[in-house]
Design an enzyme around this catalytic site. Structure first.
Site, short mmCIF file in Angstrom:
data_model
loop_
_atom_site.label_atom_id
_atom_site.label_comp_id
_atom_site.label_asym_id
_atom_site.label_seq_id
_atom_site.Cartn_x
_atom_site.Cartn_y
_atom_site.Cartn_z
N HIS A 494 0.63 -1.35 0.10
CA HIS A 494 0.04 -0.03 0.08
C HIS A 494 0.76 1.38 0.12
O HIS A 494 0.97 2.07 0.84
CB HIS A 494 -0.80 -0.04 1.19
CG HIS A 494 -2.03 -1.01 0.98
ND1 HIS A 494 -2.08 -2.24 1.63
CD2 HIS A 494 -3.27 -0.99 0.48
CE1 HIS A 494 -3.21 -3.08 1.39
NE2 HIS A 494 -3.73 -1.88 0.74
N HIS A 498 1.28 1.63 -5.46
CA HIS A 498 -0.27 1.01 -5.72
C HIS A 498 -1.28 2.52 -5.75
O HIS A 498 -2.11 2.07 -6.80
CB HIS A 498 -0.39 0.44 -4.23
CG HIS A 498 -1.99 0.23 -4.10
ND1 HIS A 498 -2.61 -0.89 -4.94
CD2 HIS A 498 -3.02 0.46 -3.19
CE1 HIS A 498 -3.98 -0.72 -4.69
NE2 HIS A 498 -4.15 -0.06 -3.63
N HIS A 532 -6.49 7.19 -2.49
CA HIS A 532 -7.53 6.35 -1.78
C HIS A 532 -6.76 5.56 -0.93
O HIS A 532 -7.41 4.95 0.23
CB HIS A 532 -8.04 5.40 -2.68
CG HIS A 532 -7.23 4.17 -2.97
ND1 HIS A 532 -6.13 4.23 -3.87
CD2 HIS A 532 -7.45 2.75 -2.50
CE1 HIS A 532 -5.54 3.00 -3.87
NE2 HIS A 532 -6.24 2.15 -3.01
N ASP A 533 -5.34 5.53 -0.73
CA ASP A 533 -4.56 4.80 0.35
C ASP A 533 -3.67 5.42 1.19
O ASP A 533 -2.69 5.04 1.55
CB ASP A 533 -3.91 3.50 -0.13
CG ASP A 533 -5.04 2.44 0.00
OD1 ASP A 533 -4.80 1.37 -0.97
OD2 ASP A 533 -6.06 2.28 0.76
N ASP A 643 -9.22 -0.36 -7.73
CA ASP A 643 -8.22 -0.91 -6.60
C ASP A 643 -7.80 -2.10 -6.78
O ASP A 643 -6.68 -2.60 -6.31
CB ASP A 643 -9.22 -0.59 -5.13
CG ASP A 643 -8.38 -0.92 -4.03
OD1 ASP A 643 -9.06 -0.87 -2.80
OD2 ASP A 643 -7.23 -0.60 -3.88
N1 LIG Z 1 -5.83 -11.87 -1.14
C1 LIG Z 1 -5.71 -10.88 -1.55
N2 LIG Z 1 -6.02 -9.52 -1.25
C2 LIG Z 1 -5.98 -8.73 -2.00
C3 LIG Z 1 -5.31 -8.61 -3.42
N3 LIG Z 1 -5.28 -7.25 -3.87
C4 LIG Z 1 -5.88 -6.50 -3.02
N4 LIG Z 1 -6.26 -7.17 -1.86
C5 LIG Z 1 -6.80 -6.55 -0.55
O1 LIG Z 1 -7.88 -5.90 -0.98
C6 LIG Z 1 -8.18 -4.70 -0.26
C7 LIG Z 1 -8.11 -3.75 -1.27
O2 LIG Z 1 -8.27 -2.53 -0.51
P1 LIG Z 1 -7.12 -1.33 -0.39
O3 LIG Z 1 -7.86 -0.07 -0.72
O4 LIG Z 1 -6.54 -1.42 0.79
O5 LIG Z 1 -6.02 -1.52 -1.40
C8 LIG Z 1 -6.96 -4.59 0.52
O6 LIG Z 1 -7.21 -5.27 1.93
C9 LIG Z 1 -5.88 -5.70 0.00
O7 LIG Z 1 -5.05 -6.17 1.13
C10 LIG Z 1 -4.87 -9.89 -4.00
O8 LIG Z 1 -4.47 -10.01 -5.00
N5 LIG Z 1 -5.20 -10.91 -3.11
#
Ligand SMILES: Nc1nc2c(ncn2[C@@H]2O[C@H](COP(=O)(O)O)[C@@H](O)[C@H]2O)c(=O)[nH]1
Length: 741
Positions: A494, A498, A532-533, A643
């Site tokens: 993050h 990203h 967003h993050d 996202d």
């Molecule tokens: N198991 C996985 N989790 C994933 C993957 N790509 C993203 N994510 C999770 O989704 C959310 C997205 O929210 P964010 O705004 O925080 O990016 C986040 O909790 C990620 O950890 C994946 O490929 N596999």
């Protein structure tokens, strides 16, 4: 030799009036008590006995008492003090019994002292002089025995009493008590020597008037108490208003309170001492508030003393009220402060102040004007002390809040300085914007191929490509984007890369689906994707809640997503960072509202209900682009699709991204294990074989449904759906050990 006195009824009466002790002595020595009791009963019940006939015609008595009631009622209409009523009563009785005057002695229930009433000051406070015991043996006798006494100068028993009363020949002394029997005063009527002695009927008349007067007095006291209660209620309202509306600081509120308290119990001085629980000391917050409204309590931080020292220290320890009538005769009294201030303490009323759980201070009233602090003072003060404790407690809280606010402002200033880009960085980037850019409006764009600085250029370029520079300032845009990058943390997944990647997917989607979203919606979607993050710590919302992080205390739902939005606004508010400065107020407001909606939509906990509602609308063909609510729902799906777009990248990019994501997951799992918790298999680095299964679950349970829904409403996004389906099949084969990473 027998002397025949030419006696007739008049002469007998005259003799008896002039020699009341003769009758007293005769009755007391010759008449049986039962007979006296019969007389008394008869006197009380003898309806026919005409008091007035003896001394004043009934009509006159009637008119006299009528006049008295009129006078008293006039007095009562002007919110009388107790003293007004007593003086009016004394005047009425004096005229009814032809007295030449009277002396009013006020009683103190604290002990049987009598105070000579000398009048009232401008504030309606009585001016009293403590009567010397040896000068008021008759009123004292009447006060103790509650019995009337009639005396004349040549009365043997009290001849000394008259020695101090030159020219007075006769006195009639009677007590005045409240209906509940509490002694209020003793009134001593007198006649000069030239006058006749007071008679039975004078005593009866005085007694009758006193009955009336007692009722009037009771009413007056009720009225005064109502006034006092009204003043107390007004004060308490002021305190509550100050606490909850004005939120004034301690410095302003407490002197107000102390001034009121000091007037409430008619004290000469008032002080507030607060408990320093660390040092186990009391210190003066407000000291020596005088009776002048304007006089502010002198704060005396140098007046400090140990708990248990002096009356205040003992009250702070015991939590019990102390009402001291003579401070210097109380061994517990601490003379030191009088020495420091040169002020002579006589009487003290000292009360503890509590908050919910402990004693927080002590309020001390010093030197009751005219006598001692009464039981009534204690009761009024008790109510006041509750509110004073409330006020002190809340002003301490507000003072703490104010200090925290100041600390927060300082922290923000420091943070803002260190979290915004330098102007040199802006200037260094400007020429790079004229370089040739690769094709970046591509769902399969691989951001791993470029460095962070390139991504800043690409991000500015994407913005200018979508929105132009007619209403935006390039330097501001560069500054904003550089600071956005600076506020992504260096965590495995993050991070700025990203943020850029999600913005790139959003840019591509907007470019390839022109006219689906309105300009203001596109602006919000792009900025939300980029931000967003912001300030993500590499831990999810559950972790923030489980570890009781301050962020979770501030935002109970969508914790990190609220923080990401908050950071976005904070950066926009930095000098030279407001990229929306050329928008109208309405446009600015709408853009921020949409950005908030879009960033919060990236919380996967909100994705599921949103997708379900949208699916129903689509399946029932009720979805319409003209509905504001429906547009917000599809914008939420677009945010999630951007996202999670790593899952829709070509396999080499997906595989590389997943390695990074699991690095972050395992970091969280390690932190949970350190905190004594067992991480879920996906976050447990001791279960590396879980990766493929996790990906199957994630892509089939979240990503595929997301892109399917998106495709139904925006068919141009089919490349994302196809690639997710491809990657899911890969993960299934790996999970089934049909392929390896
Ligand atoms: N198991 C996985 N989790 C994933 C993957 N790509 C993203 N994510 C999770 O989704 C959310 C997205 O929210 P964010 O705004 O925080 O990016 C986040 O909790 C990620 O950890 C994946 O490929 N596999």
């Amino acid at each position: 030799m027998e002397i025949f006195l030419d006696l007739n009824e008049i002469k007998i009466k005259e003799y008896l009036q002039n020699h009341p002790e003769f009758l007293d002595n005769y009755v007391l020595s010759h008449v049986e008590p039962d007979h006296i009791q019969t007389w008394l009963e008869r006197k009380k019940n003898d309806k026919n006995r005409d008091l007035c006939a003896v001394s004043i015609p009934k009509s006159c008595m009637h008119s006299e008492s009528h006049q008295m009631i009129q006078d008293l009622s006039l007095t009562l209409q002007h919110q009388p003090t107790k003293y007004d009523v007593l003086v009016e009563l004394g005047n009425c009785i004096s005229s009814a019994i032809n007295a030449d005057g009277f002396t009013l002695f006020l009683a103190d229930e604290g002990d049987d002292s009598l105070y000579i009433y000398m009048g009232q000051n401008a504030r309606g406070e009585a001016i009293l002089t403590l009567a010397k015991t040896n000068e008021v043996e008759v009123p004292l006798y009447v006060a103790r025995q509650r019995k009337a006494i009639r005396l004349s100068r040549n009365n043997g028993d009290y001849s000394n009493y008259f020695k101090k009363k030159p020219k007075i020949g006769h006195i009639l002394c009677q007590s005045i008590q409240q209906p509940d029997g509490k002694l209020i005063a003793v009134i001593e009527f007198f006649k000069h020597e030239s006058g006749y002695a007071f008679q039975d009927e004078d005593e009866d008349i005085a007694y009758s008037y006193i009955i009336w007067g007692g009722i009037a007095l009771h009413y007056a006291i009720l009225c005064m108490n109502m006034n006092k209660n009204k003043k107390l209620n007004d004060f308490l309202l002021m305190v509550v208003r100050s606490i909850f509306q004005d939120m004034v600081s301690m410095e302003l509120l407490v002197p107000k309170i102390m001034n009121y308290a000091q007037r409430l119990v008619d004290a000469d001085r008032a002080s507030l001492f607060l408990v320093d629980s660390k040092q186990q000391e009391l210190y003066a917050t407000v000291f020596d508030v005088g009776n002048d409204e304007q006089q502010e309590g002198k704060s005396s931080p140098d007046i400090r003393f140990k708990m248990g020292t002096g009356i205040a220290g003992i009250v702070a320890e015991t939590g019990k009220t102390e009402n001291i009538k003579d401070a210097y005769s109380d061994p517990r009294f601490n003379h030191e402060i009088d020495k420091q201030t040169g002020y002579k303490t006589k009487s003290i009323l000292c009360m503890p102040l509590f908050n919910q759980t402990s004693i927080i201070g002590v309020v001390q009233m010093v030197n009751k004007r005219n006598g001692f602090f009464t039981e009534e003072d204690e009761k009024a003060f008790e109510m006041f002390a509750v509110y004073c404790g409330l006020a002190v407690h809340h002003t301490k809280l507000y003072d703490k809040i104010r200090k925290s606010e100041q600390k927060y402002k300082v922290a923000l200033e420091v943070l803002s300085y260190h979290s915004t880009c330098a102007e040199s960085e802006v200037q260094r980037l400007v020429p790079q914007l004229d370089n040739q850019f690769p094709i970046i409006d591509d769902y399969h764009f691989n951001s791993f191929a470029y460095g962070d600085d390139d991504k800043v250029c690409f991000a500015v370029h994407m913005f200018e490509d979508l929105f132009g520079l007619r209403r935006f300032d390039r330097q501001c845009l560069i500054r904003f984007t550089l600071t956005i990058r600076k506020n992504y943390r260096n965590v495995p997944y993050h991070n700025w890369s990203h943020g850029f990647s999600v913005a790139n997917t959003m840019y591509t989607l907007i470019k390839k689906t022109s006219d689906v979203f309105r300009p203001i919606e596109c602006l919000a979607l792009y900025i939300a994707a980029l931000c967003h993050d912001l300030d993500h710590r590499g831990k999810n919302n559950k972790f923030m809640a489980d570890t009781e992080s301050p962020l979770a205390a501030i935002y109970s739902t969508s914790t990190m997503e609220h923080h990401h939005f908050n950071q976005t606004v904070a950066i926009l508010q930095n000098d030279g960072h407001n990229i929306f400065s050329k928008l109208s107020y309405q446009e600015y407001k709408q853009a921020l509202s949409l950005i908030k909606h879009c960033i919060l939509a990236t919380d996967l906990a909100l994705f599921f209900p949103n997708k379900s509602k949208l699916t129903v609308l689509i399946e029932t063909e009720k979805f319409t682009w003209s509905s504001k609510e429906h547009r917000l729902m599809i914008q939420g799906i677009v945010m999630t699709a951007s996202d999670l777009s790593a899952s829709a990248k070509p396999w080499d990019v997906q595989e590389k991204t997943v390695k990074i994501i699991f690095e972050e997951f395992y970091d969280q799992g390690d932190a949970e294990r350190k905190a004594g918790k067992t991480p879920i298999p996906m976050m447990d680095r001791e279960q590396p074989n879980e990766q493929a299964n996790s990906q199957v679950g994630f892509l089939s349970g979240i990503c595929l449904p997301c892109y399917k829904t998106l495709y139904k409403l925006i068919p141009e996004t089919k490349p994302l759906l196809d690639m997710v389906q491809f990657n899911l099949n890969k993960w299934r084969k790996i999970a089934a050990n049909e392929e390896t990473l």
